[in-house]
Design an enzyme around this catalytic site. Structure first.
Site, PDB file in Angstrom:
ATOM      1  N   SER A   1     -34.744  61.746  36.062  1.00 37.99           N
ATOM      2  CA  SER A   1     -35.079  60.353  35.742  1.00 37.99           C
ATOM      3  C   SER A   1     -34.490  59.978  34.397  1.00 37.99           C
ATOM      4  CB  SER A   1     -36.597  60.208  35.694  1.00 37.99           C
ATOM      5  OG  SER A   1     -36.964  58.956  35.179  1.00 37.99           O
TER       6      SER A   1
ATOM      7  N   THR B   1     -37.860  49.175  38.403  1.00 41.85           N
ATOM      8  CA  THR B   1     -38.811  49.876  37.546  1.00 41.85           C
ATOM      9  C   THR B   1     -39.572  48.865  36.696  1.00 41.85           C
ATOM     10  OG1 THR B   1     -37.340  51.775  37.479  1.00 41.85           O
ATOM     11  CG2 THR B   1     -38.971  51.697  35.754  1.00 41.85           C
TER      12      THR B   1
HETATM   13  N1  GLU Z   1     -34.957  55.638  39.252  1.00 47.08           N
HETATM   14  C1  GLU Z   1     -34.673  55.440  37.863  1.00 47.08           C
HETATM   15  C2  GLU Z   1     -35.223  56.579  37.036  1.00 47.08           C
HETATM   16  O1  GLU Z   1     -36.232  57.125  37.341  1.00 47.08           O
HETATM   17  C3  GLU Z   1     -35.191  54.149  37.342  1.00 47.08           C
HETATM   18  C4  GLU Z   1     -34.667  52.976  38.112  1.00 47.08           C
HETATM   19  C5  GLU Z   1     -34.775  51.644  37.401  1.00 47.08           C
HETATM   20  O2  GLU Z   1     -35.105  51.598  36.219  1.00 47.08           O
HETATM   21  O3  GLU Z   1     -34.543  50.625  38.033  1.00 47.08           O
HETATM   22  O4  GLU Z   1     -34.667  56.928  36.054  1.00 47.08           O
END
Ligand code: GLU
Length: 552
Positions: A435, A370
């Site tokens: 998320s 992210t």
């Molecule tokens: N998929 C995660 C989310 O949307 C975030 C992944 C990450 O921060 O590496 O909460």
């Protein structure tokens, strides 16, 4: 601040004078996880672009130079503050599950959940990407430049090539070395030479396919969701191992959501972030709310008591998050109840003690897919955007020169609880996985912008962002010092602390009964812009990544 509040209350006319002044061009700034992306944003701002125009230039560039973390094949949440109307809006570009998705999505033929690493690079992990639809909506509402102009920086960089950064290189190696997962053909073709060796840091990488995709999207954003590019996405999802069932209709039907932010007052500030399906806004605000009765300013970052309170508030809030938060279109999420003053007070009261409390449920592993960036434009509009492909390089599958996300692994794999009741965050057709992304904008009592921040880090995002808010709002730290405070992730019964966490405070916390794991390296990517009372902007960039702060 006190003086401003007084002057506004006593002299109503001052309000008009003040807002007239705010329409004059003021300072602008960008903070993001890669220098090319910062340049892209600054170029947009210099060219008369708004914060939204800059965000499009930044995101399309990150997709190229930081593909392990975010991109147009993924999803995002953006909090946007519009200075002219004083309104704050959340743009939700979270991926949605294809129509063929069932609650048994992550179960094998024996009804057992697939291992995460098998799911990671599977076609089944790919959700319908939301970033482009979200940016298109935000641009329609608040863009200054032509949509197409925002794509030229990334398009040129993809044609001319960019140097593979040390961090990108190390993460390609890491993705290739993860045990039991075969490197995908897309990864091999893009990042390896003919001898099968990973291209080194400093190698100039071009991506003509991506440049071509950007030209199509610059022409019309719908070209991402229909036509040859959409077909490429469908084809990349449909190959094995563990193919997915995304269709052209799934892509054509995607719409970003636009809604009010989730805001809660904290000691006179107003902290605004993303509502469900992100757990970020609820959980960050729960942590802050539980800390409010305590004199946090008196127990600074050099005290065990300050950190003890932070740890317990985090553990309590994460426990609620895990149980209650999912896509509100599919099950009732008790947002108001979780943030109600009485409820927060009851939870906060549990912290009034001097030893570790509670057995709270255990957590999930941390993941590095992210990116977060912040923009303030010359008018004073603010973008705080967290964008994600989920795990390292998303599904490791590519279409049109960009990586496709593996966001559907954010669903709970087992659709039933131990007692047989349905899990709120179970997979379903069209549903958005829960998320943790927590893009935040903080306002003062006058409703004026104070700071914007956010971070990557999977479920740890919530802890990183809350630490930063405590650091700046309670402990009076600058953006950079708040970012550099050691990360402390208290979820379940183990408190993960960064290497730099002071040994004496760790010792004191252990003596209170906490289990600290000091060996886990945390990886936040916090970026901040703060506006001082005289209008000056100061930024901060996380040294744990490769980002920087820039001014036009
Ligand atoms: N998929 C995660 C989310 O949307 C975030 C992944 C990450 O921060 O590496 O909460």
């Amino acid at each position: 601040m006190l003086i401003r509040i007084l002057s506004l209350t006593l002299f109503g006319l001052a309000t008009a004078a003040c807002s007239a002044q705010e329409t004059e061009p003021g300072p602008s700034m960008v903070a993001a996880a890669n220098p090319h992306a910062v340049q892209a944003g600054l170029e947009a701002l210099r060219d008369g672009g708004s914060a939204i125009d800059a965000a499009i230039a930044i995101q399309t560039t990150l997709s190229l130079v930081e593909p392990q973390s975010s991109g147009i094949g993924g999803g995002a949440f953006m909090v946007y503050y519009d200075v002219a109307t004083g309104e704050t809006t959340v743009y939700d570009g979270r991926e949605r599950a294809p129509a063929a998705t069932t609650p048994q999505h992550w179960l094998d033929e024996n009804g057992e959940p697939l291992p995460f690493l098998t799911a990671w690079t599977s076609g089944r992990a790919v959700g319908v990407p939301g970033v482009i639809a979200m940016l298109a909506q935000a641009h329609e509402d608040h863009g200054n430049r032509d949509w197409a102009e925002n794509f030229s920086f990334a398009e040129n960089l993809a044609e001319d090539g960019f140097e593979i950064s040390p961090r990108l290189y190390s993460l390609i190696l890491r993705a290739a070395q993860i045990r039991d997962v075969e490197t995908t053909p897309a990864m091999r073709n893009y990042f390896f030479d003919e001898t099968g060796t990973v291209l080194p840091a400093g190698h100039v990488l071009t991506n003509p396919d991506y440049a071509g995709s950007l030209r199509l999207i610059a022409d019309d954003w719908r070209n991402f969701y229909e036509g040859p590019l959409a077909q490429d996405i469908v084809d990349a999802v449909a190959v094995g191992p563990v193919p997915g069932e995304m269709t052209l209709e799934d892509l054509a039907g995607y719409r970003a959501s636009v809604r009010a932010p989730l805001c809660r007052e904290y000691r006179g500030w107003n902290i605004c972030s993303a509502p469900p399906p992100s757990s970020g806004g609820v959980t960050v605000n729960q942590i802050m709310g539980m800390l409010e009765p305590f004199d946090m300013a008196a127990t600074g970052p050099d005290t065990a008591e300050g950190w003890r309170r932070f740890i317990e508030a985090s553990r309590l809030a994460y426990a609620d998050r895990d149980r209650f938060i999912a896509d509100p279109e599919y099950s009732a999420v008790p947002v108001e109840a979780l943030l109600a003053n009485d409820y927060i007070a009851t939870r906060s009261a549990l912290i009034e003690r001097d030893t570790a409390i509670l057995n709270v449920p255990a957590g999930e592993p941390d993941v590095p897919g992210t990116s977060h960036f912040v923009v303030v434009d010359a008018e004073g509009n603010v973008v705080s955007m967290t964008s994600s492909v989920e795990f390292l390089f998303g599904s490791n599958r590519m279409a049109g020169g960009f990586f496709l996300n593996n966001q559907l692994t954010d669903f709970t794999f087992n659709p039933l609880n131990a007692d047989g009741s349905p899990v709120a965050n179970a997979p379903a057709a069209g549903k958005r996985p829960r998320s943790s992304m927590s893009p935040v904008i903080v306002f003062d009592t006058d409703g004026d912008f104070v700071l914007a921040t956010g971070s990557p880090g999977g479920t740890s995002i919530i802890a990183y962002v809350s630490k930063t808010l405590v650091g700046m709002l309670d402990w009076g730290l600058t953006p950079q010092t708040a970012i550099e405070l050691p990360n402390v992730v208290a979820r379940g019964n183990v408190v993960r602390v960064e290497d730099s966490f002071p040994a004496d405070i760790a010792g004191a916390l252990r003596a209170m009964g906490f289990t600290l794991d000091a060996n886990r390296t945390e990886n936040s990517g916090l970026h901040i812009i703060q506006r001082l009372e005289d209008g000056t902007l100061i930024g901060g960039a996380d040294p744990r990544r490769e980002g920087m702060v820039g001014e036009p």
